[in-house]
Design a protein around this motif. Structure first.
Motif, PDB file in Angstrom:
ATOM      1  N   GLN A 132      78.741 -27.631  41.523  1.00 29.07           N
ATOM      2  CA  GLN A 132      78.118 -27.179  40.269  1.00 29.07           C
ATOM      3  C   GLN A 132      78.215 -28.267  39.197  1.00 29.07           C
ATOM      4  O   GLN A 132      79.194 -28.992  39.111  1.00 29.07           O
ATOM      5  CB  GLN A 132      78.804 -25.910  39.771  1.00 29.07           C
ATOM      6  N   ASP A 183      77.913 -24.818  30.413  1.00 32.40           N
ATOM      7  CA  ASP A 183      77.341 -24.041  31.512  1.00 32.40           C
ATOM      8  C   ASP A 183      77.729 -24.680  32.846  1.00 32.40           C
ATOM      9  O   ASP A 183      77.734 -25.909  32.973  1.00 32.40           O
ATOM     10  CB  ASP A 183      75.818 -24.004  31.418  1.00 32.40           C
ATOM     11  N   LEU A 185      76.192 -25.039  36.311  1.00 36.02           N
ATOM     12  CA  LEU A 185      74.860 -24.863  36.875  1.00 36.02           C
ATOM     13  C   LEU A 185      74.857 -25.155  38.367  1.00 36.02           C
ATOM     14  O   LEU A 185      75.536 -26.085  38.837  1.00 36.02           O
ATOM     15  CB  LEU A 185      73.869 -25.789  36.175  1.00 36.02           C
ATOM     16  N   ASP A 186      74.058 -24.384  39.105  1.00 37.88           N
ATOM     17  CA  ASP A 186      73.897 -24.614  40.539  1.00 37.88           C
ATOM     18  C   ASP A 186      73.303 -26.004  40.760  1.00 37.88           C
ATOM     19  O   ASP A 186      72.336 -26.402  40.099  1.00 37.88           O
ATOM     20  CB  ASP A 186      72.973 -23.556  41.140  1.00 37.88           C
ATOM     21  N   THR A 189      69.441 -25.555  42.303  1.00 35.05           N
ATOM     22  CA  THR A 189      68.409 -24.812  41.582  1.00 35.05           C
ATOM     23  C   THR A 189      68.527 -24.929  40.071  1.00 35.05           C
ATOM     24  O   THR A 189      67.572 -24.618  39.343  1.00 35.05           O
ATOM     25  CB  THR A 189      68.485 -23.320  41.949  1.00 35.05           C
ATOM     26  N   GLY A 190      69.679 -25.371  39.583  1.00 36.28           N
ATOM     27  CA  GLY A 190      69.892 -25.402  38.134  1.00 36.28           C
ATOM     28  C   GLY A 190      70.184 -24.040  37.549  1.00 36.28           C
ATOM     29  O   GLY A 190      70.292 -23.887  36.323  1.00 36.28           O
ATOM     30  N   GLU A 191      70.340 -23.039  38.405  1.00 34.60           N
ATOM     31  CA  GLU A 191      70.605 -21.675  37.932  1.00 34.60           C
ATOM     32  C   GLU A 191      72.004 -21.587  37.311  1.00 34.60           C
ATOM     33  O   GLU A 191      72.958 -22.206  37.781  1.00 34.60           O
ATOM     34  CB  GLU A 191      70.494 -20.708  39.113  1.00 34.60           C
ATOM     35  N   LEU A 192      72.131 -20.792  36.232  1.00 36.32           N
ATOM     36  CA  LEU A 192      73.413 -20.610  35.558  1.00 36.32           C
ATOM     37  C   LEU A 192      74.354 -19.797  36.442  1.00 36.32           C
ATOM     38  O   LEU A 192      74.032 -18.693  36.876  1.00 36.32           O
ATOM     39  CB  LEU A 192      73.211 -19.901  34.220  1.00 36.32           C
ATOM     40  N   CYS A 193      75.529 -20.357  36.695  1.00 34.45           N
ATOM     41  CA  CYS A 193      76.537 -19.661  37.503  1.00 34.45           C
ATOM     42  C   CYS A 193      77.642 -19.058  36.635  1.00 34.45           C
ATOM     43  O   CYS A 193      78.214 -18.026  36.988  1.00 34.45           O
ATOM     44  CB  CYS A 193      77.164 -20.625  38.511  1.00 34.45           C
TER      45      CYS A 193
END
Length: 658
Positions: A132, A183, A185-186, A189-193
């Motif tokens: 991440q 944040d 981030l994955d 994907t850049g998705e918030l973890c």
């Protein structure tokens, strides 16, 4: 695109470089895998920082002090994420780096168990492998409150923005002028973890956390105040490599074996009975022998150096500490007053110096008496909070080997020089040899006396310290309220640093007590006062030596210097006669006449860390000899009784370790 000029600073080199506008610190140090952050104008920045024209940029490597703090703070975030993935109801406190590791506080319904920590650590490993990315965002106060509405402790920190102190850890989260959220981030994907209120900086990625381990959990009050809720704190450690993590864990294992509290019980040296109270130790007979030997040698050396012994009571009227200033500056460290003599307050003394001043002032003093060196094994009492009391190293009642030296200003430099030499030589006699010195200077918010007096005292101390040829480390603001201080820092056998002796120059207490001496011209002059505790406290020094030697004290300090081991009952009397001869020479020699077999006796005394064993059988009795067994298991056979006694006397008198 325009260019910007930056200076890359890496001690002792500086490099001017022209880069394209928009260049990040990561691009500036591309290919340098050990670099995990940048320091720009003295301020730590993430590697995503975009360099500006005129910046002076210093690479921060993971093995540096700043780099380790960033590694450990980033690992604390990974732990907090793991906790909330395993325990979604957990509320976040703070999670700063600390010496050799990190911690994070959580508000949870039940305390964490050792099994919980295993689950959390496994989850951390999963997060670490995901790689991440840590990403910094500046947010407004309103936005931060909205994003963290479910985190009551973070909301409190937002309210403290700009006023939080480093002591409560809040500024670890909110920083100074702006609020930032990090944040997680994955990587793909850049998705918030996950996210947390924090000033940073952080590692670029969780993959850069090479080695970590959760250590333990404990209860802790929110922001250190007993008025606040009790949270659960998880401690962990993180290192730049698995080898360094293993070395640290090995070190902790060795330190645990050497814990003076454990050794004190195993060797029957001291205890801290619940019936007496926390921080108040009693010494058992064997511990009493070690302590007496420590004190006797110190007493002899002090007498040889011209010190005079005094004795003072354990309690005094509060007016004495009003005069000294301790009630203004040190009241929190003193036990509450006792109401005696029709409402007069009496205090257990936290230090001996005011009473020594009264001894100096008991009659007129002449310059011919100076320097006057007063010395006392003085027991003092300090009200330490229960959370910081630790065996003999942080106690509530302890005995200082306390000296106060009164001299003229002209004598001060030479006195400090000889005093520091005396202190270091005596510590070496006890087996400590690896030192550095620390100079504690004035706390601008907590001192008495003029700036000029402080400057003179500080510079005189500095010069005396520099003459010793040891490293001198500054401790800004670390002095007591009455004067600057030199402290001797000593490393033990496994590399830990302990503060030992302290030497403080004091122009202020002589003035507060109106101390005077008659000068050669008949005028009345003010003496300079030097405070000095060589051991710090006897109890603490006892603990340090116990851990330094892992309980195997050198023969001159050992409670039993040699034990006679008879092979059979017929040999007991022969050994008892040997022991009587040894005791006549001042040696501490016992005979094990128990019913145990010889090999068990040897094992028992190995566990007790007895320096020597004197083994006797039929052949020895016939020849008038003994077998001389050492701690390492080696043995000399057929040693004459006279030679055996001479060998014992020699190693004790030379104060060597065996």
């Amino acid at each position: 695109m325009s260019d910007v000029r930056v200076v890359i600073s890496r001690e002792p080199d500086r490099e001017d470089r022209v880069v394209t506008t928009g260049t990040t610190a990561a691009e500036l140090f591309e290919g340098q895998r050990a670099v995990v952050a940048a320091k720009v104008g003295g301020e730590l920045k993430d590697l995503t920082y975009v360099v500006q024209d005129g910046d002076e940029v210093e690479p921060v490597e993971i093995t540096s002090e700043d780099g380790l703090n960033i590694l450990r703070h980033s690992t604390a975030h990974v732990m907090a994420q793991a906790v909330q993935e395993v325990f979604p109801e957990a509320k976040l406190g703070i999670g700063p780096p600390i010496k050799d590791g990190f911690y994070y506080d959580f508000d949870v319904e039940k305390p964490f168990t050792p099994e919980d920590l295993k689950v959390i650590e496994k989850k951390m490993q999963e997060i670490q492998k995901r790689g991440q990315r840590f990403q910094r965002r500046v947010v407004t106060e309103d936005a931060a409150r909205e994003e963290l509405a479910s985190e009551p402790y973070k909301l409190e920190l937002i309210g403290l923005k700009g006023s939080a102190s480093s002591e409560d850890g809040a500024n670890v989260e909110v920083g100074g002028g702006e609020l930032t959220i990090y944040d997680n981030l994955d990587a793909k994907t850049g998705e918030l973890c996950w996210k947390d209120l924090c000033r940073g900086p952080h590692l670029p990625s969780t993959r850069l956390i090479p080695a970590f381990k959760l250590m333990r959990n404990a209860a802790a009050y929110w922001r250190g105040s007993e008025k606040n809720p009790m949270l659960q704190r998880i401690y962990g450690t993180a290192w730049p490599s698995k080898d360094e993590l293993k070395a640290y864990l090995d070190f902790l294992e060795e330190a645990e074996k050497r814990d003076h509290r454990k050794l004190g019980a195993e060797l029957d040296l001291f205890s801290i009975p619940e019936q007496i109270g926390s921080g108040l130790a009693v010494f058992h007979p064997k511990g009493g022998i070690i302590r007496r030997a420590m004190e006797d040698y110190s007493r002899t050396r002090h007498e040889q150096a011209g010190y005079e012994f005094v004795y003072t009571p354990h309690a005094t009227k509060g007016t004495l500490f009003e005069q000294s200033g301790h009630l203004d500056w040190y009241a929190d460290g003193m036990y509450p007053p006792m109401q005696l003599d029709e409402g007069v307050d009496y205090y257990l003394k936290p230090m001996n110096c005011p009473m020594h001043n009264l001894i100096f002032d008991a009659r007129g003093r002449s310059y011919r008496e100076l320097p006057l060196r007063l010395f006392e094994f003085g027991t003092v009492y300090r009200y330490e909070k229960s959370g910081v009391v630790h065996g003999l190293t942080r106690a509530r009642g302890f005995t200082q080997d306390d000296a106060h030296i009164y001299c003229t200003k002209e004598q001060m430099a030479d006195e400090l020089d000889s005093l520091l030499t005396f202190v270091l030589d005596l510590l070496r006699d006890y087996g400590l040899n690896d030192f550095y010195l620390e100079l504690s200077t004035k706390d601008p918010e907590k001192y008495i006396g003029s700036d000029e007096v402080w400057e003179e005292a500080t510079e005189t101390l500095r010069k005396a310290a520099e003459k010793q040829g040891l490293p001198l480390v500054p401790d800004p603001g670390g002095a007591a309220f009455y004067g600057p201080k030199i402290s001797v820092q000593a490393k033990d056998a496994i590399g830990r640093t302990w503060q030992m002796s302290t030497i403080q120059v004091d122009f202020n207490l002589p003035e507060r007590f109106d101390l005077e001496y008659t000068a050669p011209d008949g005028s009345r002059q003010r003496p300079v006062m030097i405070h000095r505790a060589l051991f710090g406290s006897i109890e603490r020094f006892f603990a340090v030596l116990l851990e330094h030697y892992a309980g195997a004290m050198p023969p001159w300090l050992a409670p039993v210097q040699a034990v006679g081991i008879p092979i059979g009952d017929a040999h007991v009397e022969y050994l008892q006669e040997f022991a009587r001869e040894a005791k006549a020479k001042g040696l501490r020699v016992d005979v094990d006449a128990s019913g145990d077999r010889m090999q068990k006796k040897i094992r028992n005394h190995q566990k007790l860390k007895t320096p020597f064993m004197i083994i006797v059988g039929d052949e020895d009795m016939a020849a008038g000899t003994v077998s001389f067994r050492y701690r390492d298991g080696s043995q000399e056979n057929g040693v004459s009784r006279a030679d055996a006694l001479a060998k014992l006397v020699d190693v004790v008198e030379r104060r060597v370790q065996v």
